[in-house]
Design a protein around this motif. Structure first.
Motif, PDB file in Angstrom:
ATOM      1  N   ASP A   1     -33.377 -17.157  16.723  1.00  0.00           N
ATOM      2  CA  ASP A   1     -33.715 -16.234  15.915  1.00  0.00           C
ATOM      3  C   ASP A   1     -34.019 -15.631  15.379  1.00  0.00           C
ATOM      4  OD1 ASP A   1     -35.912 -14.476  17.962  1.00  0.00           O
ATOM      5  OD2 ASP A   1     -34.135 -12.631  18.705  1.00  0.00           O
ATOM      6  N   VAL A   2     -35.071 -15.802  14.802  1.00  0.00           N
ATOM      7  CA  VAL A   2     -35.176 -14.970  13.239  1.00  0.00           C
ATOM      8  C   VAL A   2     -35.592 -14.040  13.159  1.00  0.00           C
ATOM      9  CG1 VAL A   2     -35.828 -15.296  10.975  1.00  0.00           C
ATOM     10  CG2 VAL A   2     -35.408 -17.368  11.674  1.00  0.00           C
TER      11      VAL A   2
ATOM     12  N   ARG B   1     -38.283 -26.653   7.294  1.00  0.00           N
ATOM     13  CA  ARG B   1     -37.919 -27.896   6.743  1.00  0.00           C
ATOM     14  C   ARG B   1     -36.715 -28.877   7.297  1.00  0.00           C
ATOM     15  NH1 ARG B   1     -36.962 -27.347   2.163  1.00  0.00           N
ATOM     16  NH2 ARG B   1     -38.017 -25.224   2.341  1.00  0.00           N
ATOM     17  N   GLU B   2     -35.517 -28.034   7.204  1.00  0.00           N
ATOM     18  CA  GLU B   2     -34.420 -28.633   7.336  1.00  0.00           C
ATOM     19  C   GLU B   2     -33.380 -28.867   8.252  1.00  0.00           C
ATOM     20  OE1 GLU B   2     -33.071 -29.070   4.010  1.00  0.00           O
ATOM     21  OE2 GLU B   2     -34.263 -28.148   2.887  1.00  0.00           O
ATOM     22  N   LEU B   3     -33.623 -27.880   9.670  1.00  0.00           N
ATOM     23  CA  LEU B   3     -32.710 -27.975  10.808  1.00  0.00           C
ATOM     24  C   LEU B   3     -33.346 -28.723  12.683  1.00  0.00           C
ATOM     25  CD1 LEU B   3     -30.667 -24.682  10.601  1.00  0.00           C
ATOM     26  CD2 LEU B   3     -29.986 -27.023  10.040  1.00  0.00           C
ATOM     27  N   ASP B   4     -33.406 -29.337  13.217  1.00  0.00           N
ATOM     28  CA  ASP B   4     -33.474 -29.431  14.357  1.00  0.00           C
ATOM     29  C   ASP B   4     -33.209 -28.238  15.399  1.00  0.00           C
ATOM     30  OD1 ASP B   4     -34.011 -30.925  15.970  1.00  0.00           O
ATOM     31  OD2 ASP B   4     -32.783 -32.432  16.478  1.00  0.00           O
ATOM     32  N   VAL B   5     -34.316 -27.738  14.884  1.00  0.00           N
ATOM     33  CA  VAL B   5     -34.124 -26.406  16.199  1.00  0.00           C
ATOM     34  C   VAL B   5     -35.559 -25.747  16.573  1.00  0.00           C
ATOM     35  CG1 VAL B   5     -33.595 -24.324  14.487  1.00  0.00           C
ATOM     36  CG2 VAL B   5     -32.256 -24.515  16.946  1.00  0.00           C
ATOM     37  N   ILE B   6     -35.307 -25.274  17.442  1.00  0.00           N
ATOM     38  CA  ILE B   6     -36.288 -24.192  17.956  1.00  0.00           C
ATOM     39  C   ILE B   6     -36.398 -22.774  17.499  1.00  0.00           C
ATOM     40  CG2 ILE B   6     -37.858 -23.249  19.945  1.00  0.00           C
ATOM     41  CD1 ILE B   6     -36.347 -25.086  21.514  1.00  0.00           C
ATOM     42  N   ILE B   7     -37.306 -22.787  16.350  1.00  0.00           N
ATOM     43  CA  ILE B   7     -37.317 -21.388  15.262  1.00  0.00           C
ATOM     44  C   ILE B   7     -38.623 -19.990  16.358  1.00  0.00           C
ATOM     45  CG2 ILE B   7     -38.097 -20.207  13.491  1.00  0.00           C
ATOM     46  CD1 ILE B   7     -37.894 -22.976  12.483  1.00  0.00           C
ATOM     47  N   SER B   8     -37.425 -18.726  16.826  1.00  0.00           N
ATOM     48  CA  SER B   8     -38.303 -18.035  17.661  1.00  0.00           C
ATOM     49  C   SER B   8     -38.478 -16.877  16.232  1.00  0.00           C
ATOM     50  CB  SER B   8     -37.195 -17.669  18.717  1.00  0.00           C
ATOM     51  OG  SER B   8     -37.282 -16.253  19.096  1.00  0.00           O
TER      52      SER B   8
END
Ligand code: 7PJ
Length: 283
Positions: free
Chosen positions: A63-64, A94-101
């Motif tokens: 969660d950004v 670009r860099e991570l396998d994650v869901i960006i909230s």
């Protein structure tokens, strides 16, 4: 852990969140005045490294946030918020396998971060800021709607409720209705009781105890209590001493069926959830 009344597969941009289990959302503050990180992750590379650690520890969402919602926090202009958040979202995507909230109420930030790879819009104002609902609809992304009254600047001025759980539930139901009318499918909505937002300590404790009542709304719950003052007040601990209290609440939220835990201490909370899941799945 409660069974679900909703489809468990939630597409979040180019990734899918499996709502059959409880997930950990790691908090990534890009706010120079944020109360617990103190702006240490202000720089994009530091933010990326911190996110990497959280993902390795088992966070499925990051969660950004670029605007501190702590009581009395300074106003951040949309331009400044976007300048903080956009490079980080772009790098994470670009860099991570994650869901960006993205923890935002700002229409421009909603639109631009969606374009850069965000998978979820997390708005403590439940898309009530001018233009935010339209921006969220345009992204097609799922949204987290949170209960709050007023604004972070005045929300702690003597909050009162006649029927706390009923009022929180009615508020979330109302915001969900507005979102559905505007074109966000009900299946894309996550709900959050909003611990620490327009609530006294007694309100927070009572709402926590009775959060299960919100399952009647038929959508997954997100719970955010990490390092919050409700822990500090019960235990008389400063922000740095709230881990064990937070883990107790993480366990209780999971047992009550919360599907996303928004936390600073990812590795520790992942252990809590995995341990509970092991017992839950035993014969
Ligand atoms: C929450 C949040 C929360 C959701 C913050 C802090 C304050 N978003 N953003 N739920 N809290 N959905 O982390 O102490 O409880 S910022």
């Amino acid at each position: 852990m409660t069974s679900t009344l909703y489809p468990t597969r939630l597409p979040c941009g180019n990734r899918v969140l499996d709502l059959a289990r409880t997930h950990i959302m790691g908090i990534l503050n890009i706010t120079p005045d944020s109360f617990s990180d103190g702006g240490r992750f202000a720089q994009r590379d530091a933010a990326l490294r911190h996110a990497e650690v959280m993902v390795s520890a088992g966070a499925t969402l990051i969660d950004v946030g670029g605007e501190s919602t702590r009581p009395g926090a300074r106003f951040v202009s949309p331009v400044e918020e976007l300048e903080r958040v956009a490079p980080v979202v772009e790098a994470l995507s670009r860099e991570l396998d994650v869901i960006i909230s993205v923890d935002t109420s700002t229409p421009a930030v909603i639109r631009e971060t969606a374009r850069l790879g965000a998978g979820l819009i997390n708005d403590v104002r439940s898309l009530r800021r001018e233009g935010a609902l339209e921006a969220a609809v345009a992204t097609g992304l799922p949204v987290c709607l949170m209960h709050m009254r007023g604004e972070p600047t005045d929300m702690q001025d003597d909050p009162r409720y006649d029927d706390l759980v009923g009022e929180v539930s009615a508020f979330l139901q109302g915001r969900m209705g507005e979102c559905v009318t505007a074109g966000i499918a009900r299946e894309k909505i996550i709900l959050d009781p909003g611990f620490g937002f327009a609530k006294t300590l007694d309100h927070n404790l009572s709402l926590f105890k009775h959060m299960g009542a919100l399952h009647a709304l038929g959508r997954p719950l997100l719970v955010g209590v990490s390092r919050k003052s409700m822990i500090g007040k019960v235990l008389d601990r400063p922000v740095g001493g709230r881990l064990y209290g937070g883990l107790a609440l993480a366990a209780m939220a999971t047992i009550q069926g919360a599907r996303i835990l928004r936390v600073h201490d990812v590795a520790e909370t992942v252990d809590v959830v995995r341990m509970l899941a092991a017992v839950e799945s035993a014969k």
